[in-house]
Each structure stands twice: as C-alpha cells, then as structure tokens.
Design a protein around this motif. Structure first.
Motif, PDB file in Angstrom:
ATOM      1  N   ARG A 306      -2.750   2.631  10.657  1.00 25.67           N
ATOM      2  CA  ARG A 306      -3.473   1.960   9.560  1.00 25.67           C
ATOM      3  C   ARG A 306      -4.726   2.739   9.177  1.00 25.67           C
ATOM      4  NH1 ARG A 306      -3.159  -3.958  12.441  1.00 25.67           N
ATOM      5  NH2 ARG A 306      -0.967  -4.421  11.981  1.00 25.67           N
ATOM      6  N   ALA A 307      -5.334   3.416  10.130  1.00 28.80           N
ATOM      7  CA  ALA A 307      -6.552   4.182   9.846  1.00 28.80           C
ATOM      8  C   ALA A 307      -6.306   5.255   8.795  1.00 28.80           C
ATOM      9  CB  ALA A 307      -7.064   4.826  11.138  1.00 28.80           C
ATOM     10  N   TYR A 310      -7.375   4.838   5.133  1.00 30.67           N
ATOM     11  CA  TYR A 310      -8.775   4.996   4.748  1.00 30.67           C
ATOM     12  C   TYR A 310      -9.186   6.467   4.636  1.00 30.67           C
ATOM     13  CZ  TYR A 310      -8.928   0.045   5.855  1.00 30.67           C
ATOM     14  OH  TYR A 310      -8.696  -1.308   5.871  1.00 30.67           O
ATOM     15  N   ILE A 311      -8.213   7.385   4.895  1.00 31.30           N
ATOM     16  CA  ILE A 311      -8.487   8.822   4.821  1.00 31.30           C
ATOM     17  C   ILE A 311      -7.710   9.478   3.690  1.00 31.30           C
ATOM     18  CG2 ILE A 311      -8.294  11.020   6.057  1.00 31.30           C
ATOM     19  CD1 ILE A 311      -8.521   9.429   8.680  1.00 31.30           C
ATOM     20  N   LEU A 312      -6.448   9.131   3.572  1.00 29.87           N
ATOM     21  CA  LEU A 312      -5.548   9.786   2.622  1.00 29.87           C
ATOM     22  C   LEU A 312      -5.712   9.220   1.219  1.00 29.87           C
ATOM     23  CD1 LEU A 312      -2.376   9.852   4.895  1.00 29.87           C
ATOM     24  CD2 LEU A 312      -3.995  11.715   4.498  1.00 29.87           C
ATOM     25  N   LYS A 313      -5.743  10.107   0.244  1.00 28.33           N
ATOM     26  CA  LYS A 313      -5.911   9.704  -1.146  1.00 28.33           C
ATOM     27  C   LYS A 313      -4.655  10.075  -1.922  1.00 28.33           C
ATOM     28  CE  LYS A 313      -9.362   9.890  -4.865  1.00 28.33           C
ATOM     29  NZ  LYS A 313     -10.620  10.529  -5.312  1.00 28.33           N
ATOM     30  N   MET A 341      13.161  -2.784  -7.573  1.00 25.32           N
ATOM     31  CA  MET A 341      12.503  -3.266  -6.356  1.00 25.32           C
ATOM     32  C   MET A 341      11.044  -2.824  -6.247  1.00 25.32           C
ATOM     33  SD  MET A 341      14.638  -5.219  -4.783  1.00 25.32           S
ATOM     34  CE  MET A 341      15.465  -5.729  -6.297  1.00 25.32           C
ATOM     35  N   GLU A 342      10.442  -2.384  -7.326  1.00 31.44           N
ATOM     36  CA  GLU A 342       9.050  -1.926  -7.275  1.00 31.44           C
ATOM     37  C   GLU A 342       8.105  -3.056  -6.887  1.00 31.44           C
ATOM     38  OE1 GLU A 342       5.520  -0.210 -10.245  1.00 31.44           O
ATOM     39  OE2 GLU A 342       7.607  -0.254 -10.930  1.00 31.44           O
ATOM     40  N   THR A 343       7.263  -2.801  -5.906  1.00 32.82           N
ATOM     41  CA  THR A 343       6.206  -3.730  -5.525  1.00 32.82           C
ATOM     42  C   THR A 343       5.173  -2.979  -4.686  1.00 32.82           C
ATOM     43  OG1 THR A 343       5.627  -5.722  -4.258  1.00 32.82           O
ATOM     44  CG2 THR A 343       7.543  -4.491  -3.509  1.00 32.82           C
ATOM     45  N   ASP A 344       3.911  -3.276  -4.886  1.00 37.04           N
ATOM     46  CA  ASP A 344       2.864  -2.659  -4.066  1.00 37.04           C
ATOM     47  C   ASP A 344       2.194  -3.702  -3.174  1.00 37.04           C
ATOM     48  OD1 ASP A 344       1.398  -4.110  -5.869  1.00 37.04           O
ATOM     49  OD2 ASP A 344       0.204  -2.435  -6.614  1.00 37.04           O
ATOM     50  N   ALA A 345       2.916  -4.770  -2.872  1.00 37.32           N
ATOM     51  CA  ALA A 345       2.373  -5.844  -2.035  1.00 37.32           C
ATOM     52  C   ALA A 345       1.904  -5.292  -0.688  1.00 37.32           C
ATOM     53  CB  ALA A 345       3.435  -6.924  -1.818  1.00 37.32           C
ATOM     54  N   GLY A 346       0.658  -5.589  -0.342  1.00 38.31           N
ATOM     55  CA  GLY A 346       0.096  -5.154   0.932  1.00 38.31           C
ATOM     56  C   GLY A 346      -0.620  -3.820   0.888  1.00 38.31           C
ATOM     57  N   SER A 347      -0.699  -3.201  -0.290  1.00 34.29           N
ATOM     58  CA  SER A 347      -1.213  -1.830  -0.388  1.00 34.29           C
ATOM     59  C   SER A 347      -2.731  -1.732  -0.547  1.00 34.29           C
ATOM     60  CB  SER A 347      -0.557  -1.120  -1.582  1.00 34.29           C
ATOM     61  OG  SER A 347      -0.935  -1.736  -2.806  1.00 34.29           O
ATOM     62  N   GLU A 348      -3.429  -2.850  -0.491  1.00 36.61           N
ATOM     63  CA  GLU A 348      -4.866  -2.845  -0.786  1.00 36.61           C
ATOM     64  C   GLU A 348      -5.666  -1.827   0.051  1.00 36.61           C
ATOM     65  OE1 GLU A 348      -3.040  -6.445  -2.307  1.00 36.61           O
ATOM     66  OE2 GLU A 348      -3.051  -5.552  -0.283  1.00 36.61           O
ATOM     67  N   PRO A 349      -5.447  -1.711   1.357  1.00 37.32           N
ATOM     68  CA  PRO A 349      -6.228  -0.711   2.115  1.00 37.32           C
ATOM     69  C   PRO A 349      -5.999   0.718   1.632  1.00 37.32           C
ATOM     70  CG  PRO A 349      -5.193  -2.281   3.598  1.00 37.32           C
ATOM     71  CD  PRO A 349      -4.599  -2.521   2.245  1.00 37.32           C
ATOM     72  N   LYS A 354     -11.968   5.355   0.034  1.00 37.20           N
ATOM     73  CA  LYS A 354     -11.815   5.968   1.345  1.00 37.20           C
ATOM     74  C   LYS A 354     -13.032   5.605   2.214  1.00 37.20           C
ATOM     75  CE  LYS A 354      -8.636   6.242   0.002  1.00 37.20           C
ATOM     76  NZ  LYS A 354      -7.316   5.733   0.379  1.00 37.20           N
ATOM     77  N   ASP A 355     -12.770   5.325   3.472  1.00 43.00           N
ATOM     78  CA  ASP A 355     -13.811   4.820   4.367  1.00 43.00           C
ATOM     79  C   ASP A 355     -13.630   5.494   5.729  1.00 43.00           C
ATOM     80  OD1 ASP A 355     -15.515   3.364   6.005  1.00 43.00           O
ATOM     81  OD2 ASP A 355     -15.073   1.439   5.045  1.00 43.00           O
TER      82      ASP A 355
END
Length: 534
Positions: A306-307, A310-313, A341-349, A354-355
C-alpha cells in the motif's frame, strides 16, 4: 586430382554449369515471397504455455491452431471445431473436430491431442486454471469427438477458449502436451498455417516460419484470428531489432515490411512516409503494471504494498511510453478504461497527492529496515525499459528505500521472475510487465489480477475473499450483477494490491501498404495470414 587451367574446355563447361545453377537458385529465391517483420520482442521461448509473454503467443499463433478464435469484432468463432452441442443443464459440451486437420509431420489431429493440450494449458494459464476448477472431466470419445463436462454451468467456456490474451489454448501433439507443464517443450510440431524453422532460429536475431502447404483453412473469410487462415506468402521472418529507431528506419527504408509496435516518438515520421500505413484496432490497448513479490519481504506485508501508492505517480508514465496524446488514457481501473467493467473504486490513495512520509511510515510498520529491494530492469523492451526508468526515478525520491536495480534483457527477466526464492537466491522484489486491455477487462481472463496463492501469476498474491468475488462474477446471471461485483473486486484489489497498474495506451502497427495487402488489425496478437505481398 588434376589442376584445371582456366583456358581449358573443362573449366569453361564447369563454370557455365555453376553459373546456370546459381542463376536458377537466384530465380527461385526471387520468386519466393518473404514477409519480414519486427515484433515487439525477440522470440526466446518456443513453448507458448510456459510463459505469458505476448511474443510467445505470437510464436504459438504461427505454428499452432485453436479450438475457437475471436473475429475482428472480438466475438468467439469455431476454428478447429466443426460442430458442438450443449446439454440442457449447460454442464456437458460435446465438440467435433473439422475435417482436414493435420500436424506438420503429417499425422492427423485427434481428440487425444486436444485433451492433453487443454489439460497442460489449464495448469499454467490463469483463465485455464479457473476453467479447470469447474471441470469434472475432459475426455476423447473418438478420434474427432471430445466431451467437456463441468461441475457447474460455467458459461464462459467458449469465451475462454477463444480468448485473445496469452496464454492461448493452442492444440499440440499429445507427445508434447504430455510434457510436464513446468518444463519447456523442445520440439515444435503444430497444425497451424506456418511451420517453425528450428534450424534457422537464432535467439537475439531471427525466427523463421514457412507456409504449411497441407493446412486446410476454414471456408469463411479471414476475420481477426478467426475464419480462413489463408497463407499468401512463402516465408515469414521475425527480425529482432532492439533499438526502436533502427526498426523505424528499417521500415522507412523498405528493409522490413511490418512493424508491430512502433515507438510513438517516431509516428509522425512514419505517417509522413509515402507507402506506410499506421493502423490500430478500436479495442487495442495496453496497461502497464508493476508486479510486487508477495512471498518475500518487504512486499509480503500488505502495508509495504500500500505504501507504493504514496510514491508512484501514474501519469508520469504516459508521455514517456506514448508521446502521442491521442493514444493515451490516464486510467486507475484494474480492469481497464473504456470497457464495460471500468471502475476506479478504492483508488483514492493512488490518485491522491504523493506522501513520502506516509510511505515511510507504512514501510516501517511492514518491518522494512533498509534491506535492498531488487528490481529486474528489462533494458531491451519497447515500453518496459522506459517504464522502468520512470519507476526507478520515482522510487529514488523516497530516500529511505535501498534499491538494487539489476539490468538484463527481457528474456532473462522472464526466466528469473518464476523463481520464488529470496533475491540473494536469484529471486526478486519488483519487475514491470503489461497486459492487454482486452484481456484485463474480464476478471477471469485477467491473469495478473488473480490472487489464488500458489496458483496465481508471478508475485503469487493470495486472497480468498478476492477469489470468491471472481467466482461470483463468473456465475453472475446478468450484466447489472457483474457491474456491482466489479466494484467490490476493485475495492478489494486496491486494498490487497496484487500489483500496481500504470497508464493505458493504444498500440498501433505500421506496415508497407505499398507492398502488403490483407493485413488484419487485432488488439493483441497480429495474424500473419491473409497478408499478400506485392
């Protein structure tokens, strides 16, 4: 042996005979129609079940045939199959092979070859494993008839047999198909429209295929991978040119006829060159992905995976891989964009800013203490090499990471990614690959997204909840139910991080239309039949 003087009648006669012979040979060679193509990668593996490399599928498509294939509209059509029936409970499929099928050694194709091939394929391919999980039995009834019995009415059987993405369910001789699926076959005897010239194969340079004169095409017109596979050239040469600029120049100069994956940087030059056509199928497209090894630290811990969000753009990869903005799509859907089937559900992080502080916190919670992270960097691949350069630059901004970048050719990456040991034992932590949007738009045929533990693709992600959702999707009674389930699948994927996707771009082909006609433009593996060379 007497020495011949140049003024002797014998020498003159011998010279004339030799000259006549050379002229005759030259005339034969001149009459031979040779299609020279540069594909996206070099043919290094001749077993299309052993790897999901697209180039292995391209090779397999030349020499083997399939039971079903997809036409230009991506609809399944019978190929080796003549007729089939389905039982009322939709659990038993009975297939009959069409007449005229024979292998390159002259032996007929039988149901035993089909059964052995499907069982071998089903132990390696992601969709094949799913299908075999619902298979009660697969048996040959006679030489031309075989029965596929299912434990449940799994309605995707025909769709999977006609799928476009690797590994394709090719039919081999029973002899090769009985080879351990985790051991590569060494003999290539297919029943497809081309024969592989093993004696002329030079890995890193050239792979050669010649017309199989005894191949009996279907009567329907060629359409994508389906219909009549009529070969109109004598010989196809896949010439490996790892440098994109060299490949573009070869097409412009007429040294080759077909370029599968032209670099977007050179598309304006190709478009401006008389006699060259750029073409793309509406469904063509590739999604890149960064594969993480779930078996080895630090990515065996989900917090480290998951980390990476916060690095990859994501957007940084687009202009590097595909400078032509008309071919780009910024996509955060595990199942592709522009598809049902396009969906970005859960992609917020991943979509958020970038953090690096958050990334470092998660890595530490995962137990990371600065150990080397081994990255397999393929330097000879058209889009994987630049994508690696972008990823490495992004990861180096997270100064707490210790990167061990190992440069190698793509063939070496393919061999090494199968190793489950630690990096010190020849294993790995990260490599980059890609998948077609067409394949990934279906969670069953999407090989890389599976989380079936030991049965999963390289990286071996493991999550029973995700696999249960995939099963529900496969048996969903309607599209509305599938669209609800795909949202849950996306959320779970973003939570467990089987891999991290980046970018989406369409892949055109380029060819000498002043020489070639009948080119079939497909979104995954380009067919080499139906092409006529002037």
């Amino acid at each position: 042996m007497p020495v011949l003087k140049k003024n002797s009648r014998f020498w003159l006669a011998a010279t004339l005979v030799a000259f006549a012979g050379s002229v005759g040979t030259s005339l034969v060679q001149a009459e031979e129609k040779v299609l020279r193509a540069v594909m996206h990668a070099d043919v290094r593996t001749i077993d299309p079940f052993w790897t999901t490399q697209t180039i292995a599928g391209v090779h397999g498509n030349m020499v083997y045939d399939t039971l079903f294939s997809s036409d230009i509209n991506l609809d399944p059509q019978p190929q080796m199959v003549d007729t089939w029936t389905v039982s009322p409970d939709r659990k038993i499929y009975t297939f009959k092979l069409r007449d005229g099928l024979k292998f390159h050694d002259g032996t007929p194709v039988t149901s035993k070859d089909v059964v052995a091939s499907m069982k071998r394929w089903g132990k390696r391919d992601g969709a094949g494993k799913q299908l075999m999980g619902y298979t009660a039995s697969l048996t040959a009834k006679d030489d031309k008839t075989f029965e596929w019995a299912l434990t449940e009415p799994y309605g995707l059987l025909i769709d999977i047999l006609a799928k476009m993405g690797t590994s394709l369910p090719f039919v081999m001789r029973e002899k090769e198909a009985l080879t351990d699926p985790f051991t590569q076959i060494t003999e290539v005897i297919g029943s497809g429209p081309f024969m592989f010239k093993r004696d002329e194969w030079v890995p890193g340079s050239k792979a050669v295929y010649v017309k199989f004169k005894d191949y009996v095409p279907r009567k329907e017109p060629a359409s994508g991978q389906a219909g009549g596979k009529v070969v109109k050239v004598d010989r196809v040469e896949f010439i490996w040119m790892p440098d994109p600029q060299t490949a573009q120049a070869a097409l412009v100069n007429g040294e080759i006829d077909f370029l599968e994956n032209p670099s977007s940087d050179f598309l304006p030059i190709l478009k401006a060159t008389p006699g060259i056509t750029i073409a793309v199928h509406p469904a063509a497209g590739t999604m890149g992905f960064i594969q993480l090894n779930h078996l080895q630290p630090p990515f065996n811990n989900v917090k480290a995976r998951r980390a990476m969000y916060y690095i990859l753009k994501n957007e940084d990869y687009l202009n590097t891989i595909s400078a032509d903005k008309s071919l780009q799509t910024l996509c955060f859907s595990y199942f592709g964009c522009g598809v049902a089937m396009e969906t970005d559900a859960g992609s917020e992080p991943y979509k958020g800013p970038k953090d690096y502080a958050m990334a470092e916190k998660l890595f530490k919670e995962a137990g990371y203490k600065g150990e080397p992270i081994t990255i397999l960097h393929a330097t000879d691949h058209a889009y994987i090499n630049p994508a690696n350069l972008v990823m490495i630059q992004q990861l180096r901004k997270a100064k707490f990471l210790n990167l061990d970048v190992q440069a190698m050719d793509w063939g070496s990456v393919v061999a090494r990614r199968a190793k489950k040991g630690t990096p010190a034992e020849g294993g790995w932590n990260i490599f980059i690959s890609g998948t077609t949007v067409l394949t990934s738009s279906n969670p069953v045929t999407h090989t890389a997204i599976g989380m079936g533990c030991e049965k999963a693709w390289y990286g071996w992600p493991c999550d029973k909840q995700f696999e249960d959702l995939r099963k529900q999707w496969a048996f969903a009674p309607d599209m509305a139910t599938r669209k609800k389930l795909i949202v849950e699948l996306s959320k779970r994927a973003y939570d467990q991080v089987p891999y991290i996707s980046f970018a989406q771009w369409r892949n055109p082909i380029a060819y000498r239309s002043d020489r070639l006609s009948g080119v079939q433009v497909m979104p995954s593996i380009p067919p080499m039949w139906n092409i006529e060379k002037k």
